[in-house]
Design a protein around this motif. Sequence first.
Motif, PDB file in Angstrom:
ATOM      1  N   LEU A   5       0.844  -1.193   0.000  1.00  0.00           N
ATOM      2  CA  LEU A   5       0.000   0.000   0.000  1.00  0.00           C
ATOM      3  C   LEU A   5       0.880   1.243   0.000  1.00  0.00           C
ATOM      4  CD1 LEU A   5      -2.928   1.190   0.327  1.00  0.00           C
ATOM      5  CD2 LEU A   5      -2.456   1.239   2.795  1.00  0.00           C
ATOM      6  N   VAL A   6       0.537   2.211  -0.854  1.00  0.00           N
ATOM      7  CA  VAL A   6       1.235   3.499  -0.866  1.00  0.00           C
ATOM      8  C   VAL A   6       0.346   4.537  -0.188  1.00  0.00           C
ATOM      9  CG1 VAL A   6       2.184   5.361  -2.268  1.00  0.00           C
ATOM     10  CG2 VAL A   6       2.523   2.992  -2.974  1.00  0.00           C
ATOM     11  N   SER A   7       0.840   5.105   0.899  1.00  0.00           N
ATOM     12  CA  SER A   7       0.119   6.175   1.594  1.00  0.00           C
ATOM     13  C   SER A   7       0.607   7.514   1.050  1.00  0.00           C
ATOM     14  CB  SER A   7       0.374   6.101   3.101  1.00  0.00           C
ATOM     15  OG  SER A   7      -0.173   4.918   3.647  1.00  0.00           O
ATOM     16  N   VAL A   8      -0.313   8.262   0.464  1.00  0.00           N
ATOM     17  CA  VAL A   8       0.012   9.562  -0.125  1.00  0.00           C
ATOM     18  C   VAL A   8      -0.538  10.650   0.779  1.00  0.00           C
ATOM     19  CG1 VAL A   8      -0.232  11.064  -2.130  1.00  0.00           C
ATOM     20  CG2 VAL A   8      -0.107   8.577  -2.442  1.00  0.00           C
ATOM     21  N   LEU A   9       0.319  11.566   1.180  1.00  0.00           N
ATOM     22  CA  LEU A   9      -0.105  12.666   2.037  1.00  0.00           C
ATOM     23  C   LEU A   9      -0.163  13.967   1.238  1.00  0.00           C
ATOM     24  CD1 LEU A   9      -0.747  14.061   4.722  1.00  0.00           C
ATOM     25  CD2 LEU A   9       1.705  14.121   5.200  1.00  0.00           C
ATOM     26  N   MET A  10      -1.331  14.608   1.282  1.00  0.00           N
ATOM     27  CA  MET A  10      -1.517  15.917   0.658  1.00  0.00           C
ATOM     28  C   MET A  10      -1.935  16.911   1.728  1.00  0.00           C
ATOM     29  SD  MET A  10      -4.236  17.105  -2.324  1.00  0.00           S
ATOM     30  CE  MET A  10      -3.523  16.046  -3.579  1.00  0.00           C
ATOM     31  N   VAL A  11      -1.180  17.994   1.826  1.00  0.00           N
ATOM     32  CA  VAL A  11      -1.505  19.064   2.760  1.00  0.00           C
ATOM     33  C   VAL A  11      -2.071  20.232   1.959  1.00  0.00           C
ATOM     34  CG1 VAL A  11      -0.525  20.756   4.350  1.00  0.00           C
ATOM     35  CG2 VAL A  11       0.216  18.372   4.451  1.00  0.00           C
ATOM     36  N   ASN A  12      -3.155  20.825   2.454  1.00  0.00           N
ATOM     37  CA  ASN A  12      -3.795  21.890   1.681  1.00  0.00           C
ATOM     38  C   ASN A  12      -4.090  23.107   2.537  1.00  0.00           C
ATOM     39  OD1 ASN A  12      -5.499  23.002  -0.633  1.00  0.00           O
ATOM     40  ND2 ASN A  12      -6.991  22.941   1.038  1.00  0.00           N
ATOM     41  N   TYR A  13      -3.868  24.288   1.931  1.00  0.00           N
ATOM     42  CA  TYR A  13      -4.337  25.529   2.527  1.00  0.00           C
ATOM     43  C   TYR A  13      -4.744  26.481   1.405  1.00  0.00           C
ATOM     44  CZ  TYR A  13      -4.575  29.958   4.996  1.00  0.00           C
ATOM     45  OH  TYR A  13      -5.014  31.158   5.501  1.00  0.00           O
ATOM     46  N   ASN A  14      -6.061  26.674   1.268  1.00  0.00           N
ATOM     47  CA  ASN A  14      -6.634  27.646   0.322  1.00  0.00           C
ATOM     48  C   ASN A  14      -6.186  27.417  -1.129  1.00  0.00           C
ATOM     49  OD1 ASN A  14      -8.071  28.854   2.342  1.00  0.00           O
ATOM     50  ND2 ASN A  14      -6.792  30.683   2.485  1.00  0.00           N
ATOM     51  N   HIS A  15      -6.242  26.167  -1.574  1.00  0.00           N
ATOM     52  CA  HIS A  15      -5.951  25.889  -2.982  1.00  0.00           C
ATOM     53  C   HIS A  15      -7.191  25.302  -3.678  1.00  0.00           C
ATOM     54  CE1 HIS A  15      -1.934  27.063  -3.881  1.00  0.00           C
ATOM     55  NE2 HIS A  15      -1.411  26.405  -2.867  1.00  0.00           N
ATOM     56  N   ALA A  16      -8.304  25.990  -3.470  1.00  0.00           N
ATOM     57  CA  ALA A  16      -9.552  25.536  -4.084  1.00  0.00           C
ATOM     58  C   ALA A  16      -9.455  25.504  -5.605  1.00  0.00           C
ATOM     59  CB  ALA A  16     -10.709  26.441  -3.661  1.00  0.00           C
ATOM     60  N   ASP A  17      -8.586  26.338  -6.154  1.00  0.00           N
ATOM     61  CA  ASP A  17      -8.473  26.432  -7.611  1.00  0.00           C
ATOM     62  C   ASP A  17      -7.715  25.255  -8.234  1.00  0.00           C
ATOM     63  OD1 ASP A  17      -6.254  27.314  -6.222  1.00  0.00           O
ATOM     64  OD2 ASP A  17      -5.653  28.746  -7.771  1.00  0.00           O
ATOM     65  N   LYS A  80      -1.099   9.238  10.255  1.00  0.00           N
ATOM     66  CA  LYS A  80      -2.224   8.485   9.682  1.00  0.00           C
ATOM     67  C   LYS A  80      -1.776   7.447   8.648  1.00  0.00           C
ATOM     68  CE  LYS A  80      -4.730  11.534  11.893  1.00  0.00           C
ATOM     69  NZ  LYS A  80      -5.409  11.178  13.176  1.00  0.00           N
ATOM     70  N   VAL A  81      -0.486   7.398   8.375  1.00  0.00           N
ATOM     71  CA  VAL A  81       0.041   6.517   7.336  1.00  0.00           C
ATOM     72  C   VAL A  81      -0.120   5.047   7.738  1.00  0.00           C
ATOM     73  CG1 VAL A  81       2.169   5.775   6.187  1.00  0.00           C
ATOM     74  CG2 VAL A  81       1.655   8.208   6.418  1.00  0.00           C
ATOM     75  N   ARG A  82      -0.658   4.241   6.813  1.00  0.00           N
ATOM     76  CA  ARG A  82      -0.845   2.807   7.060  1.00  0.00           C
ATOM     77  C   ARG A  82      -0.101   1.934   6.057  1.00  0.00           C
ATOM     78  NH1 ARG A  82      -5.439   1.431   5.684  1.00  0.00           N
ATOM     79  NH2 ARG A  82      -6.507   3.359   5.053  1.00  0.00           N
ATOM     80  N   GLY A  83       0.442   2.543   5.010  1.00  0.00           N
ATOM     81  CA  GLY A  83       1.026   1.762   3.928  1.00  0.00           C
ATOM     82  C   GLY A  83       2.480   1.387   4.143  1.00  0.00           C
ATOM     83  N   GLU A  84       2.987   0.534   3.248  1.00  0.00           N
ATOM     84  CA  GLU A  84       4.394   0.129   3.257  1.00  0.00           C
ATOM     85  C   GLU A  84       5.275   1.258   2.717  1.00  0.00           C
ATOM     86  OE1 GLU A  84       7.259  -3.418   1.389  1.00  0.00           O
ATOM     87  OE2 GLU A  84       5.110  -3.368   0.933  1.00  0.00           O
TER      88      GLU A  84
END
Length: 395
Positions: A5-17, A80-84
């Motif tokens: 499993l690949v755990s992908v982390l995306m952090v966001n702040y005000n990038h609705a566009d 929160k990562v669960r993947g290898e």
Amino acid sequence: MKKDLVSVLMVNYNHADTIEQSIRSVLEQTYSKLQLIIVDDGSTDNSVEIINSIEDPRIEVYEEKENKQICAVTNIGMKKVRGEYFARIDSDDLWEKNKLELQVEYLKEHPEHKICFTHVSIIDENDQVVDSELEKLYAVDYERQEEWLETFFFLGNCLPMTSVLMTTKIMVEIGDFNIAYRQLHDFDYWIRIAKRYPMAVIPKKLARIRRYESETNNSNISEKNTTRTYNEYVDIRRHFFDEMSDEVLKKTFGKYFKNGNAESREELECEKAFLLCSPLGQGKAISNVGIEYFVNLFQNKMMTDILDKNYGLNAKKFYELTGEHLYNDWKLQEKIQIIKEKNKKFEKTIEDKESRIKVLEEELRLRNKIIEDYENSTSWKLTKPLRKIGTIVKK
């Protein structure tokens, strides 16, 4: 930890566009065994609504009520990562469809590597690829651990966060991002990894990093961000040799040693001080952290004797060194440089004017010579009575 499993982390702040486009570039990967962790850092636009409108069981959304800045929320997401495997992407960047597939294959085929990156393209706000020096900076392909460390120490960061894939074991071992660093948190992280493990790069442009003409994020070139970047860079360098084995130190920096035969722990400490005095990045300013290191060494009688005997550096010569450079105030050095450049312009102006004065003085001398020649001529003397009469008539 779930295998493959690949755990992908995306952090966001005000990038609705851009966030929907970024999310879909992850979900549409040819490698589909994914956990997409999205941490919203207290956005004030409709980012969260857009995230929640995308239906996919692989998405996990975590909302922070207040903006905590990128390092803090990245650390929250890493829990929160669960993947290898673990990957990271910003909410305005994009991946090519086969990015994760190629990276997972690479790490499986090269078990000696626990982390790999890719080359990238730089795009503008309209998704158009732009010619950028940043892309050239990221187009590295080192193989050996010492090459990475040498580049990090003398030049700086050359690895984009958006292109990384690492084993989760490394992520756990290295720990959290240092929340003291806003501009260079990723750079610090790569150094911590490079001290322990070799790193690899797949020389294909498998990620697209977005840059704007007028940015409002951490990449914005402003005086505050520039100053913060410098301060973080200095502090990262201050700790560069922390937890670095003597073997890695000698293998990486041995060719720069003042004493090529340095072996003892005390001699290696001296070599670290000399290395830390080298200029920061691509500039010319000598690093203050090297001076600080020497100051600490001079507190120890044994170190003082070794510096004098093996390196020819005693207190008197050290005073000469500290009297020649300003180490502690980068902004002051920058201002001094500006003043020096202005002085050069003034000196050139003065030089030009002095040259012009000399020309005028020579012209004046020639004119006076002509007048003198006239006044001493026979004709001038013979007509003197007539000139007097003319003066009387005029009156």
